[in-house]
Scaffold this motif. Structure first.
Motif, mmCIF file in Angstrom:
data_model
loop_
_atom_site.group_PDB
_atom_site.id
_atom_site.type_symbol
_atom_site.label_atom_id
_atom_site.label_comp_id
_atom_site.label_asym_id
_atom_site.label_seq_id
_atom_site.Cartn_x
_atom_site.Cartn_y
_atom_site.Cartn_z
ATOM 1 N N ALA A 33 86.695 -9.816 87.300
ATOM 2 C CA ALA A 33 88.001 -9.469 86.712
ATOM 3 C C ALA A 33 88.423 -10.507 85.682
ATOM 4 O O ALA A 33 88.845 -10.161 84.567
ATOM 5 N N THR B 123 91.783 -1.286 80.759
ATOM 6 C CA THR B 123 92.180 -0.560 81.966
ATOM 7 C C THR B 123 91.224 -0.878 83.106
ATOM 8 O O THR B 123 91.651 -1.120 84.240
ATOM 9 N N THR B 124 89.938 -0.900 82.825
ATOM 10 C CA THR B 124 88.926 -1.254 83.825
ATOM 11 C C THR B 124 89.154 -2.666 84.334
ATOM 12 O O THR B 124 89.080 -2.927 85.544
ATOM 13 N N TRP C 178 91.956 -4.249 84.484
ATOM 14 C CA TRP C 178 93.136 -4.238 85.348
ATOM 15 C C TRP C 178 92.823 -3.671 86.728
ATOM 16 O O TRP C 178 93.293 -4.179 87.737
ATOM 17 N N VAL C 179 92.043 -2.611 86.784
ATOM 18 C CA VAL C 179 91.677 -2.021 88.083
ATOM 19 C C VAL C 179 90.911 -3.052 88.910
ATOM 20 O O VAL C 179 91.201 -3.257 90.098
ATOM 21 N N ILE C 180 89.948 -3.732 88.296
ATOM 22 C CA ILE C 180 89.164 -4.739 89.020
ATOM 23 C C ILE C 180 90.053 -5.910 89.432
ATOM 24 O O ILE C 180 89.920 -6.444 90.540
ATOM 25 N N LEU D 142 93.263 -5.783 90.121
ATOM 26 C CA LEU D 142 94.096 -5.343 91.254
ATOM 27 C C LEU D 142 93.288 -5.320 92.553
ATOM 28 O O LEU D 142 93.798 -5.690 93.617
ATOM 29 N N VAL D 143 92.016 -4.924 92.479
ATOM 30 C CA VAL D 143 91.135 -4.993 93.650
ATOM 31 C C VAL D 143 90.978 -6.455 94.072
ATOM 32 O O VAL D 143 91.022 -6.777 95.265
#
Length: 190
Positions: free
Chosen positions: A140, A154-155, A157-159, A161-162
């Motif tokens: 991330a 966006t990718t 951000w998703v990683i 947040l994980v």
């Protein structure tokens, strides 16, 4: 008597190299206004090299009997210096909200302090969840260091947040495990 590994070995050299890369990474990340594509790409490469050395120093140390007190102490310091400096740098540049940086750093400091507090009763080893957390954080952060936009951002951000969820879950797990072990084991005499 068990033979002791020499401090001057490849695994410790990789750890020392990673420590030296931290200030270089920070300087490169802030060249210009901190958002120049070329320099952010160079910063990403330095960050990636440092993360890769983290994998290899530990694997070499365990596989070839190069585990030393220096490496045991310096490796997590180098890891936290790299991750912490990247998070703070990204927040200073406005690329990552401060709440993410603070949450991750508070967890890291709390787990480190916990490990020191319970040291007399035994070492808390890194869990699989903790290792996964470290990997996801590194991916991330690396994506945030890269000059990305659109779907790639966006990718990232998703990683991230994980990574934040794993950071919280593994932090709670360390405290629960430490409390359970604290009650079950007597203090070591030393």
């Amino acid at each position: 008597m068990v033979p002791r590994a020499r401090v001057a070995n490849v695994a410790n050299a990789l750890t020392a190299f990673r420590m030296l890369l931290v200030p270089v990474f920070l300087v490169v990340m802030f060249v210009g206004d901190g958002h120049e594509t070329y320099w952010r790409t160079v910063a990403f490469i330095i960050f990636a090299v440092a993360v890769i050395t983290d994998h290899f120093d530990g694997a070499l140390a365990r596989s070839y009997g190069m585990v030393t007190e220096f490496g045991t102490l310096a490796d997590p310091i180098a890891d936290k210096a790299l991750i912490g400096s990247a998070l703070v740098g990204l927040s200073v540049l406005g690329d990552l909200p401060w709440w993410v940086t603070v949450l991750i750093l508070v967890r890291e400091v709390a787990v480190t302090v916990l490990r020191l507090v319970v040291l007399r009763r035994g070492v808390i080893p890194a869990s699989r969840g903790g290792k996964l957390k470290t990997l996801v954080q590194a991916v991330a952060i690396g994506l945030f260091v890269m000059p990305l936009s659109g779907a790639w951002l966006t990718t990232a951000w998703v990683i991230m947040l994980v990574a934040v969820v794993l950071t919280v879950v593994t932090g709670v797990d360390y405290f629960v495990s430490a409390f359970r072990d604290w009650r079950a084991r007597p203090a070591r005499q030393g």
